[in-house]
Design an enzyme around this catalytic site. Structure first.
Site, PDB file in Angstrom:
ATOM      1  N   HIS A 160       0.833  -1.215   0.000  1.00 17.69           N
ATOM      2  CA  HIS A 160       0.000   0.000   0.000  1.00 17.69           C
ATOM      3  C   HIS A 160       0.868   1.266   0.000  1.00 17.69           C
ATOM      4  O   HIS A 160       0.675   2.171  -0.814  1.00 17.69           O
ATOM      5  CB  HIS A 160      -0.927  -0.033   1.225  1.00 17.69           C
ATOM      6  CG  HIS A 160      -1.739   1.218   1.420  1.00 17.69           C
ATOM      7  ND1 HIS A 160      -3.084   1.282   1.133  1.00 17.69           N
ATOM      8  CD2 HIS A 160      -1.400   2.451   1.872  1.00 17.69           C
ATOM      9  CE1 HIS A 160      -3.534   2.503   1.400  1.00 17.69           C
ATOM     10  NE2 HIS A 160      -2.533   3.230   1.859  1.00 17.69           N
ATOM     11  N   GLU A 161       1.831   1.315   0.892  1.00 17.97           N
ATOM     12  CA  GLU A 161       2.668   2.519   0.997  1.00 17.97           C
ATOM     13  C   GLU A 161       3.492   2.725  -0.273  1.00 17.97           C
ATOM     14  O   GLU A 161       3.716   3.849  -0.710  1.00 17.97           O
ATOM     15  CB  GLU A 161       3.603   2.448   2.209  1.00 17.97           C
ATOM     16  CG  GLU A 161       2.909   2.311   3.556  1.00 17.97           C
ATOM     17  CD  GLU A 161       1.892   3.409   3.861  1.00 17.97           C
ATOM     18  OE1 GLU A 161       2.039   4.527   3.335  1.00 17.97           O
ATOM     19  OE2 GLU A 161       0.940   3.139   4.598  1.00 17.97           O
TER      20      GLU A 161
ATOM     21  N   HIS B 249       1.733   4.545  -3.010  1.00 16.63           N
ATOM     22  CA  HIS B 249       1.729   6.009  -2.847  1.00 16.63           C
ATOM     23  C   HIS B 249       2.956   6.637  -3.517  1.00 16.63           C
ATOM     24  O   HIS B 249       2.879   7.707  -4.112  1.00 16.63           O
ATOM     25  CB  HIS B 249       1.737   6.397  -1.360  1.00 16.63           C
ATOM     26  CG  HIS B 249       0.407   6.228  -0.691  1.00 16.63           C
ATOM     27  ND1 HIS B 249      -0.781   6.605  -1.271  1.00 16.63           N
ATOM     28  CD2 HIS B 249       0.077   5.744   0.534  1.00 16.63           C
ATOM     29  CE1 HIS B 249      -1.787   6.350  -0.430  1.00 16.63           C
ATOM     30  NE2 HIS B 249      -1.287   5.821   0.666  1.00 16.63           N
TER      31      HIS B 249
HETATM   32 ZN   LIG Z   1      -2.277   5.262   2.379  1.00 18.56          ZN
END
Ligand SMILES: [Zn+2]
Length: 287
Positions: free
Chosen positions: A140-141, A144
Site C-alpha cells: 500500500h505505501e 503512494h
Molecule cells: Zn495510504
C-alpha cells in the site's frame, strides 16, 4: 575561561539525559538495495523476508506501470527516482522511534513520506513495521510512491485534501472539494489488494455512499478508515474498470498539477455515475 567549564559540562549532561535518542542508523542497521528504484533499511528482517519484500515491491511496480503505461515517464519536476522503505521490528519499536526519526505521528500502520520531489537529492521514504512476520502495509505505501511520482504532480500539499499533520504541515485551510483522497488511498488499496479485498466487498453491501459523496472523502473531515480505504477502493476500482477514459482525462490534469481542472472535471461528473455505481456494488459484494 575556567569559569565556563562547569557550565558547559552541566549543559551537556542535562541535554544528553533529556534529548538523547538512538539515531536511525543505529536502529535500522540493515541496508539492502533491491533495485535501482527500491531500497530497504530494516531493524530485524531476515534475508528471506528482505528477498520477499523486494519481490513484492517489484511486482507492484510492474502492476502499476502495466495499468498506466508510465514506466519511464515520471511527472515533471520529480526527483524521487528511488524509494527507501524503513522497516521497524515491531509496533513497539515503531512507536518508540518513528516520531524522533522521521517527524511523523506513530498512531498509524505506516506512512509514505514523499518529501519535496522538486528538490534535487530529495529521498522518498516510507516507514512501516513488522507484524505477524509480515511488513505491515508494505505494498500500500509503495503505491503512494508510484502514484506520487507518475500520477500526481507536486508534493503531498499540492493536491486537494485536508490533512495538516506532520511532517508536511500543509497550510490551513483545506482547499474546496472535491478532494483527491478517494483516489490516492483507493488506488493504493486497489493495486496492493487486487481482487483480494473481502472487507471492501462486505462494506459494499451497505450501499452507504453514493459515488458522488466519495469524491468528497478527505482525511480529517469526511474520512474515517472505512470510508477512506474500503470505499476509496470501491470508488477507484469502479472508475478504473468502467470509466477508464474519464480517469485518463483526470490523470492528464493531475500529472500536470492542474488540480483546479481536476476539481472541475469531477464536479462535472457530479451524480452522473451514482446509479451505475450502486448497481455495480451489488455485483462486487458477491466477490
Ligand atoms: Zn495510504
Amino acid at each position: 575561561m575556567n569559569n565556563k567549564i562547569p557550565f558547559l559540562l552541566l549543559t551537556l549532561t542535562s541535554s544528553s539525559a533529556v534529548a538523547y535518542q538512538p539515531s536511525i542508523s543505529s536502529i535500522l542497521k540493515q541496508e539492502h538495495k533491491c533495485s535501482s528504484t527500491i531500497q530497504i533499511r530494516s531493524e530485524k528482517l531476515s534475508q528471506t523476508q528482505i528477498t520477499q519484500a523486494c519481490a513484492l515491491l517489484s511486482k507492484q511496480e510492474a502492476k502499476f506501470h502495466e495499468l498506466f503505461g508510465t514506466i519511464s515517464s515520471p511527472v515533471k519536476d520529480d526527483n524521487n527516482a528511488s524509494m527507501r522503505a524503513n522497516i521497524y521490528a515491531d509496533r513497539g519499536s515503531y512507536v518508540k522511534y518513528v516520531t524522533d526519526h522521521f517527524d511523523v505521528p506513530s498512531d498509524n500502520g505506516g506512512m509514505y513520506l514523499e518529501g519535496y520531489p522538486n528538490k534535487k537529492g530529495n529521498q522518498a521514504e516510507f516507514v512501516a513495521y513488522e507484524k505477524n512476520g509480515q511488513i505491515w502495509n508494505l505494498a500500500h505505501e509503495y503505491i503512494h510512491y508510484l502514484d506520487g511520482r507518475f500520477n500526481l504532480h507536486g508534493d503531498f500539499c499540492s493536491w486537494p485534501h485536508d490533512s495538516h499533520g506532520a511532517p508536511e504541515y500543509c497550510p490551513k485551510p483545506a482547499p474546496v472539494k472535491p478532494h483527491l483522497v478517494w483516489w490516492a488511498e483507493g488506488l493504493a488499496e486497489y493495486i496492493s489488494k487486487g481482487d483480494n479485498n473481502p472487507k471492501a466487498f462486505e462494506t459494499a453491501k451497505s450501499g452507504e455512499y453514493k459515488l458522488s459523496d466519495l469524491f468528497n472523502t478527505s482525511y480529517e473531515n469526511d474520512g474515517g478508515s472505512v470510508r477512506i480505504y474500503r470505499w476509496g477502493y470501491l470508488a477507484t476500482r469502479f472508475m478504473l474498470e468502467n470509466h477508464r477514459a474519464q480517469v485518463d482525462e483526470m490523470l492528464k490534469f493531475t500529472r500536470k498539477g492542474e488540480y483546479d481542472k481536476y476539481q472541475k472535471l469531477v464536479t462535472l461528473w457530479g451524480t452522473r455515475y451514482d446509479a451505475e455505481f450502486s448497481t455495480w456494488l451489488k455485483k462486487i459484494e458477491k466477490k
